[in-house]
Write an enzyme that holds these catalytic residues in place. Structure first.
Site, PDB file in Angstrom:
ATOM      1  N   ASN A 102       1.501  -1.572   0.665  1.00 43.56           N
ATOM      2  CA  ASN A 102       1.100  -0.731  -0.459  1.00 43.56           C
ATOM      3  C   ASN A 102       2.344  -0.449  -1.279  1.00 43.56           C
ATOM      4  OD1 ASN A 102       0.193   1.229  -2.190  1.00 43.56           O
ATOM      5  ND2 ASN A 102      -0.168   2.774  -0.598  1.00 43.56           N
ATOM      6  N   PRO A 103       2.620  -1.242  -2.309  1.00 41.61           N
ATOM      7  CA  PRO A 103       3.838  -1.030  -3.080  1.00 41.61           C
ATOM      8  C   PRO A 103       3.747   0.251  -3.898  1.00 41.61           C
ATOM      9  CG  PRO A 103       2.510  -2.747  -4.110  1.00 41.61           C
ATOM     10  CD  PRO A 103       1.813  -2.370  -2.831  1.00 41.61           C
ATOM     11  N   TYR A 105       3.671   2.530  -7.292  1.00 40.52           N
ATOM     12  CA  TYR A 105       3.128   2.305  -8.631  1.00 40.52           C
ATOM     13  C   TYR A 105       3.875   3.194  -9.615  1.00 40.52           C
ATOM     14  CZ  TYR A 105      -0.788   1.740  -5.313  1.00 40.52           C
ATOM     15  OH  TYR A 105      -1.569   1.437  -4.227  1.00 40.52           O
ATOM     16  N   PHE A 189      -8.024   6.271  -3.048  1.00 44.26           N
ATOM     17  CA  PHE A 189      -7.029   7.261  -2.616  1.00 44.26           C
ATOM     18  C   PHE A 189      -7.559   8.651  -2.922  1.00 44.26           C
ATOM     19  CE2 PHE A 189      -4.636   3.396  -3.232  1.00 44.26           C
ATOM     20  CZ  PHE A 189      -3.793   3.390  -2.124  1.00 44.26           C
TER      21      PHE A 189
HETATM   22  C1  LIG Z   1       3.176   3.862  -1.983  1.00 41.33           C
HETATM   23  S1  LIG Z   1       4.439   4.150  -0.795  1.00 41.33           S
HETATM   24  C2  LIG Z   1       3.779   3.197   0.467  1.00 41.33           C
HETATM   25  C3  LIG Z   1       4.337   3.532   1.782  1.00 41.33           C
HETATM   26  C4  LIG Z   1       3.655   2.829   2.929  1.00 41.33           C
HETATM   27  N1  LIG Z   1       3.572   1.393   2.691  1.00 41.33           N
HETATM   28  C5  LIG Z   1       2.268   3.405   3.209  1.00 41.33           C
HETATM   29  O1  LIG Z   1       1.306   2.749   3.007  1.00 41.33           O
HETATM   30  O2  LIG Z   1       2.163   4.573   3.588  1.00 41.33           O
HETATM   31  C6  LIG Z   1       5.796   3.346  -1.374  1.00 41.33           C
HETATM   32  C7  LIG Z   1       7.090   3.372  -0.574  1.00 41.33           C
HETATM   33  O3  LIG Z   1       7.953   2.528  -1.308  1.00 41.33           O
HETATM   34  C8  LIG Z   1       9.298   3.000  -1.262  1.00 41.33           C
HETATM   35  N2  LIG Z   1       9.946   2.370  -2.407  1.00 41.33           N
HETATM   36  C9  LIG Z   1       9.889   2.734  -3.718  1.00 41.33           C
HETATM   37  N3  LIG Z   1      10.557   1.867  -4.494  1.00 41.33           N
HETATM   38  C10 LIG Z   1      11.040   0.889  -3.651  1.00 41.33           C
HETATM   39  C11 LIG Z   1      11.807  -0.293  -3.852  1.00 41.33           C
HETATM   40  N4  LIG Z   1      12.187  -0.654  -5.078  1.00 41.33           N
HETATM   41  N5  LIG Z   1      12.114  -1.036  -2.780  1.00 41.33           N
HETATM   42  C12 LIG Z   1      11.724  -0.677  -1.530  1.00 41.33           C
HETATM   43  N6  LIG Z   1      11.001   0.444  -1.279  1.00 41.33           N
HETATM   44  C13 LIG Z   1      10.664   1.218  -2.320  1.00 41.33           C
HETATM   45  C14 LIG Z   1       9.141   4.494  -1.292  1.00 41.33           C
HETATM   46  O4  LIG Z   1      10.304   5.120  -0.782  1.00 41.33           O
HETATM   47  C15 LIG Z   1       7.885   4.662  -0.445  1.00 41.33           C
HETATM   48  O5  LIG Z   1       8.250   4.855   0.895  1.00 41.33           O
END
Ligand SMILES: C[S@@+](CC[C@H](N)C(=O)[O-])C[C@H]1O[C@@H](n2cnc3c(N)ncnc32)[C@H](O)[C@@H]1O
Length: 399
Positions: A102-103, A105, A189
């Site tokens: 889940n990247p 947004y 969500f």
């Molecule tokens: C939408 S959350 C999803 C977290 C997890 N995959 C879940 O489903 O609970 C996005 C996560 O991406 C991390 N994040 C944000 N930008 C990022 C980047 N450019 N590279 C790696 N991680 C990143 C944030 O710190 C956060 O933990």
């Protein structure tokens, strides 16, 4: 969920840390697969919910990796390798069999408080970058690039990429690079307005499949083996029949967008108070189905009525106005008094086109057009975009 500045003391919220509901993780893991011994990657992993669920469902014989920007959020079990870093700038020098997650947004363009340097380096790096773009579009491109040939990517992302212009390059890129299955989830969500899709992408294949997945069991709605990245629309039979019979609105009208707020504010004739010869600059709130409210000064701005053509030449003639962000409704009215506007689409007939404006306004606001619009686009985005409006069919009897 917007990302407000890597390096600018990010908090959990500003990094887009939104937990994925367990049922959704399980649904996605059910769509995922990798050959035994294969490499499985979760970008933006935090505590690695997808890696954990995948291992639970598919067993231990894989190499598991997670990449997370926030060292405080990274919390993987001992059987997974964790990398602290920006996934979008990451160059592992190896490819993966399965990438899932889940990247984050968030719009990244003008206005988003991302550092100028990060914005520039992302823009240079991603071929699909367009307009304001969005972090999830870059995560998709980077994921596809890191897949092995035949590898699989499973992400949950907002549904806007299906129809918005800023994702046109991304759609074409996905169509070129592989085969795509889209599961439309709607509001997946709790508490968030975003409408979600799960993407299942196989590198090196071809074509598009769209599934309805708001209910229990996904239902195949559309299969297009020749998909090249066009808007992904729902194949609503009545809406498509209407399109087959009518003339696309874009062939009858030039579509103009209103002067933007900064342009109106910066104009030397704009005033912040009412006065002789001045009229309110109208906004979307002044546009009602079949009627323009010329009185209420929602914008707080005023402009000389006699000079409206200096703001935009098309304001000077009475014309049709259609709403842009009306939350899944088409709203239209005739601006008979030729006022200045700050929002909405302004439609001027193409040369030689004769339409009876009152009938057209009644048609655009009718239940038939609302059903057409909802049928094809559901609630994917709250806007009526230019391509959607251009394709809206006008029945021959209105011409
Ligand atoms: C939408 S959350 C999803 C977290 C997890 N995959 C879940 O489903 O609970 C996005 C996560 O991406 C991390 N994040 C944000 N930008 C990022 C980047 N450019 N590279 C790696 N991680 C990143 C944030 O710190 C956060 O933990």
């Amino acid at each position: 969920m917007a990302l407000h500045g890597i390096g600018a003391s990010p908090t959990a919220r500003t990094l887009g840390q939104v937990p994925t509901p367990k049922a959704l993780v399980d649904f996605m893991v059910g769509l995922a697969e990798a050959p035994k011994g294969g490499k499985v990657l979760e970008p933006a992993c935090a505590h690695g919910p997808f890696l954990r669920a995948f291992r639970e469902a598919h067993g231990t014989g894989y190499r598991f990796l997670g990449v997370e920007l926030d060292p405080k959020a990274l919390d993987l079990p001992p059987w997974a390798e964790g990398v602290v870093g920006d996934f979008l700038l990451w160059e592992p020098g190896e490819a993966f069999d399965l990438i899932l997650g889940n990247p984050p947004y968030g719009a990244l363009g003008a206005g988003a408080r991302l550092g100028l340097e990060e914005r520039k380096s992302y823009r240079r790096r991603f071929a699909t970058w367009w307009g304001r773009y969005n972090l999830y579009g870059a995560f998709l491109e980077q994921g596809v690039r890191l897949l092995k040939p035949g590898g699989l990517l499973v992400y949950v992302v907002p549904a806007g990429w299906m129809v918005l212009e800023e994702f046109r390059k991304l759609r074409a890129f996905l169509a070129r690079e592989g085969g795509l299955e889209v599961f439309y989830l709607g509001r997946a969500f709790p508490g968030l307005k975003v409408r979600a899709t799960v993407l299942r992408f196989r590198k090196g294949c071809r074509g598009l499949r769209l599934y309805e997945a708001e209910g229990e069991t996904p239902r195949l709605l559309l299969e297009d083996p020749l998909w090249q990245g066009e808007m992904v629309r729902f194949p609503h039979p009545e809406a498509l029949a209407l399109e087959a019979q009518g003339v696309p609105l874009g062939r009858l009208f030039h579509l103009h967008f209103a002067a933007r707020s900064p342009e109106v504010k910066a104009h030397p004739l704009t005033r912040g108070e009412p006065g002789p010869g001045l009229v309110p600059v109208l906004t979307g709130r002044n546009l009602l189905p079949g009627r323009v409210d010329y009185e209420t000064p929602y914008s707080g701005l005023y402009f000389p009525k006699e000079a409206v053509g200096l703001l935009k030449p098309f304001y000077a003639v009475p014309h049709l106005v259609v709403g842009h962000t009306r939350h899944y409704r088409v709203v239209a009215a005739l601006d008979e008094q030729a006022y200045p506007w700050r929002e909405e689409f302004h439609l001027l007939p193409r040369e030689g086109v004769r339409v009876r404006a009152e009938n057209l306004v009644a048609y655009l606001n009718s239940p038939l057009v609302q059903a057409y619009y909802r049928g094809l686009y559901r609630e994917v985005v709250p806007h009526l975009t230019r391509p959607m409006l251009e394709r809206l069919p006008i029945p021959g009897e209105l011409l």
